[in-house]
Design a protein around this motif. Structure first.
Motif, PDB file in Angstrom:
ATOM      1  N   UNK A 252      98.219  54.946  54.963  1.00 42.29           N
ATOM      2  CA  UNK A 252      98.356  54.872  56.422  1.00 42.29           C
ATOM      3  C   UNK A 252      98.195  53.417  56.845  1.00 42.29           C
ATOM      4  N   UNK A 253      99.139  52.547  56.446  1.00 42.55           N
ATOM      5  CA  UNK A 253      98.963  51.128  56.753  1.00 42.55           C
ATOM      6  C   UNK A 253      99.234  50.834  58.233  1.00 42.55           C
ATOM      7  N   UNK A 254      98.631  49.760  58.737  1.00 43.54           N
ATOM      8  CA  UNK A 254      99.035  49.245  60.048  1.00 43.54           C
ATOM      9  C   UNK A 254     100.017  48.107  59.773  1.00 43.54           C
ATOM     10  N   UNK A 255     101.282  48.316  60.071  1.00 43.10           N
ATOM     11  CA  UNK A 255     102.294  47.287  59.819  1.00 43.10           C
ATOM     12  C   UNK A 255     102.520  46.478  61.094  1.00 43.10           C
ATOM     13  N   UNK A 256     102.466  45.158  60.940  1.00 47.10           N
ATOM     14  CA  UNK A 256     102.594  44.253  62.095  1.00 47.10           C
ATOM     15  C   UNK A 256     103.660  43.206  61.773  1.00 47.10           C
ATOM     16  N   UNK A 257     104.645  43.061  62.634  1.00 54.68           N
ATOM     17  CA  UNK A 257     105.660  42.012  62.466  1.00 54.68           C
ATOM     18  C   UNK A 257     105.393  40.910  63.488  1.00 54.68           C
ATOM     19  N   UNK A 258     105.341  39.666  63.003  1.00 56.41           N
ATOM     20  CA  UNK A 258     105.112  38.529  63.887  1.00 56.41           C
ATOM     21  C   UNK A 258     106.452  37.828  64.098  1.00 56.41           C
ATOM     22  N   UNK A 259     106.999  37.946  65.298  1.00 55.10           N
ATOM     23  CA  UNK A 259     108.325  37.371  65.574  1.00 55.10           C
ATOM     24  C   UNK A 259     108.544  37.208  67.077  1.00 55.10           C
ATOM     25  N   UNK A 260     109.276  36.190  67.445  1.00 60.35           N
ATOM     26  CA  UNK A 260     109.623  35.999  68.851  1.00 60.35           C
ATOM     27  C   UNK A 260     110.427  37.163  69.411  1.00 60.35           C
ATOM     28  N   UNK A 261     111.176  37.851  68.527  1.00 63.52           N
ATOM     29  CA  UNK A 261     111.994  38.989  68.984  1.00 63.52           C
ATOM     30  C   UNK A 261     111.125  40.155  69.420  1.00 63.52           C
ATOM     31  N   UNK A 262     109.816  40.063  69.205  1.00 62.62           N
ATOM     32  CA  UNK A 262     108.902  41.116  69.668  1.00 62.62           C
ATOM     33  C   UNK A 262     109.000  41.313  71.180  1.00 62.62           C
ATOM     34  N   UNK A 263     109.526  40.325  71.894  1.00 64.54           N
ATOM     35  CA  UNK A 263     109.660  40.470  73.351  1.00 64.54           C
ATOM     36  C   UNK A 263     110.757  41.474  73.717  1.00 64.54           C
ATOM     37  N   UNK A 264     111.624  41.787  72.774  1.00 65.12           N
ATOM     38  CA  UNK A 264     112.641  42.811  73.046  1.00 65.12           C
ATOM     39  C   UNK A 264     111.995  44.186  72.919  1.00 65.12           C
ATOM     40  N   UNK A 265     112.291  45.080  73.877  1.00 62.26           N
ATOM     41  CA  UNK A 265     111.589  46.366  73.922  1.00 62.26           C
ATOM     42  C   UNK A 265     111.750  47.211  72.649  1.00 62.26           C
ATOM     43  N   UNK A 266     112.856  47.053  71.925  1.00 63.13           N
ATOM     44  CA  UNK A 266     113.076  47.914  70.754  1.00 63.13           C
ATOM     45  C   UNK A 266     112.624  47.276  69.441  1.00 63.13           C
ATOM     46  N   UNK A 267     111.879  46.165  69.527  1.00 62.95           N
ATOM     47  CA  UNK A 267     111.572  45.391  68.317  1.00 62.95           C
ATOM     48  C   UNK A 267     110.862  46.224  67.241  1.00 62.95           C
ATOM     49  N   UNK A 268     109.893  47.030  67.641  1.00 66.07           N
ATOM     50  CA  UNK A 268     109.123  47.819  66.679  1.00 66.07           C
ATOM     51  C   UNK A 268     110.033  48.693  65.836  1.00 66.07           C
ATOM     52  N   UNK A 269     111.002  49.304  66.508  1.00 63.39           N
ATOM     53  CA  UNK A 269     111.885  50.242  65.814  1.00 63.39           C
ATOM     54  C   UNK A 269     112.868  49.484  64.938  1.00 63.39           C
ATOM     55  N   UNK A 270     113.343  48.362  65.482  1.00 62.65           N
ATOM     56  CA  UNK A 270     114.309  47.556  64.729  1.00 62.65           C
ATOM     57  C   UNK A 270     113.688  47.071  63.418  1.00 62.65           C
ATOM     58  N   UNK A 271     112.418  46.674  63.467  1.00 62.73           N
ATOM     59  CA  UNK A 271     111.769  46.158  62.262  1.00 62.73           C
ATOM     60  C   UNK A 271     111.083  47.254  61.452  1.00 62.73           C
ATOM     61  N   UNK A 272     110.999  48.443  62.027  1.00 61.03           N
ATOM     62  CA  UNK A 272     110.351  49.537  61.302  1.00 61.03           C
ATOM     63  C   UNK A 272     108.858  49.312  61.125  1.00 61.03           C
ATOM     64  N   UNK A 273     108.188  48.809  62.173  1.00 65.84           N
ATOM     65  CA  UNK A 273     106.749  48.544  62.091  1.00 65.84           C
ATOM     66  C   UNK A 273     106.029  49.215  63.255  1.00 65.84           C
ATOM     67  N   UNK A 274     104.694  49.274  63.153  1.00 65.71           N
ATOM     68  CA  UNK A 274     103.906  49.907  64.219  1.00 65.71           C
ATOM     69  C   UNK A 274     103.701  48.949  65.387  1.00 65.71           C
TER      70      UNK A 274
END
Ligand SMILES: [Zn+2]
Length: 334
Positions: A252-274
């Motif tokens: 049950x990992x907590x996956x975190x993506x660090x990216x400027x694209x995080x400002x886009x509302x769909x970023x979590x889904x696009x990167x497949x992270x929590x």
């Protein structure tokens, strides 16, 4: 003064800027692969010592003239080269070219905000500005960098306390070292994926401390000899692992993506992270405008960005065009 023939070249010289193909002579602004020749090396390159070392590790770059920041170099009797910090990744530079026709500043990738692992950008005035414009839409305004650091530390500490493996992802050159430094500054334990670990070593050798961290070993994380979560800490890894078996081996990992694209509302889904947090090594929309103000050019060429950015600049009465490699541009003839 500037010509696009597949790539950007300083007119009247054999000098290319960040060419993707091997060239006899090229300035390399930084060591990311989208600014280096595809699987090849240049005949002769001009770069900072740090970029030379990082690029050497990544693709090999045999003949290099190492230029310090803010030191003029006479490339030929009519052409002076000067590198200034770009604030993007270690060794990254803006390239200033001075010719009898005028001066040109080429940014490669840059940001103006400070960071923990890279010298802050120091753009100098020029007649013509060729600028990276990745986040050239008003929706891309990053929150204060300290706030993003605090959110990351909080998320990682929370996951560790809850018995969940935090996996923090960012590209392995630059972003990952910034992530490591943020976490170790907050006193959090860190383990680095091999791809990140190798580049950490170069950063440290070049004088950038990253704090204490381990190198990833599968047996520390899985199986009977696995270490406690508190000991192995957050796992820092490149973005490619997000959808890989590397991540799916954890319960049950907590996956975190660090990216400027995080400002886009769909970023979590696009990167497949929590969780996606807006830590970027690029300028946001306001910094792009600030750069133009500080360089004060007569003309702006925007590359690596949205067509709309040029429209935004024209609305502000800035003479700007989108730099397209297929268009033959000759400055100072207009
Ligand atoms: Zn870059």
């Amino acid at each position: 003064m500037l010509q696009w023939d597949d790539d950007l070249r300083v007119a009247g010289t054999p000098l290319y800027l960040d060419s993707r193909r091997p060239r006899p002579v090229c300035v390399v602004s930084h060591a990311h692969s989208d600014h280096l020749p595809n699987g090849g090396v240049h005949g002769h390159a001009y770069a900072t010592a740090a970029t030379a070392e990082l690029a050497e590790y990544r693709v090999g770059m045999t003949a290099v003239t190492r230029l310090g920041y803010r030191t003029d170099h006479a490339f030929d009797p009519d052409t002076r080269l000067r590198l200034t910090p770009a604030g993007h990744v270690l060794g990254s530079a803006m390239v200033r070219v001075e010719r009898p026709e005028g001066s040109l500043l080429y940014t490669g990738d840059f940001k103006l905000r400070p960071s923990l692992t890279v010298e802050q950008a120091d753009p100098e005035p020029a007649d013509v500005l060729v600028m990276e414009s990745t986040y050239g839409l008003p929706m891309f305004r990053f929150p204060d960098w300290r706030q993003t650091q605090a959110r990351l530390a909080e998320a990682v500490a929370g996951a560790l306390a809850a018995g969940r493996q935090p996996i923090v992802m960012g590209y392995s050159l630059g972003k990952a070292q910034e992530i490591v430094r943020i976490l170790t500054d907050h006193g959090l334990p860190v383990t680095c994926h091999g791809a990140v670990h190798a580049l950490n070593g170069i950063y440290e050798r070049l004088g950038v401390p990253l704090g204490p961290y381990r190198r990833y070993k599968a047996e520390d994380f899985h199986g009977p000899a696995a270490l406690d979560l508190a000991e192995r800490g957050a796992l820092v890894a490149p973005p490619q692992v997000a959808r890989s078996a590397f991540v799916s081996r954890f319960d049950d990992p907590l996956t975190i993506m660090m990216t400027g694209w995080a400002l886009q509302p769909n970023a979590r889904f696009r990167y497949g992270v929590e969780l996606a947090l807006p830590l970027s090594d690029h300028a946001d929309f306001d910094e792009l405008l600030e750069l133009i103000e500080r360089v004060s050019p007569r003309k702006v060429y925007a590359h690596h960005g949205y067509r709309e950015f040029v429209g935004e600049l024209r609305k502000r009465k800035i003479d700007a065009v989108l730099a397209r490699p297929e268009a033959q541009l000759k400055l100072f003839e207009e």
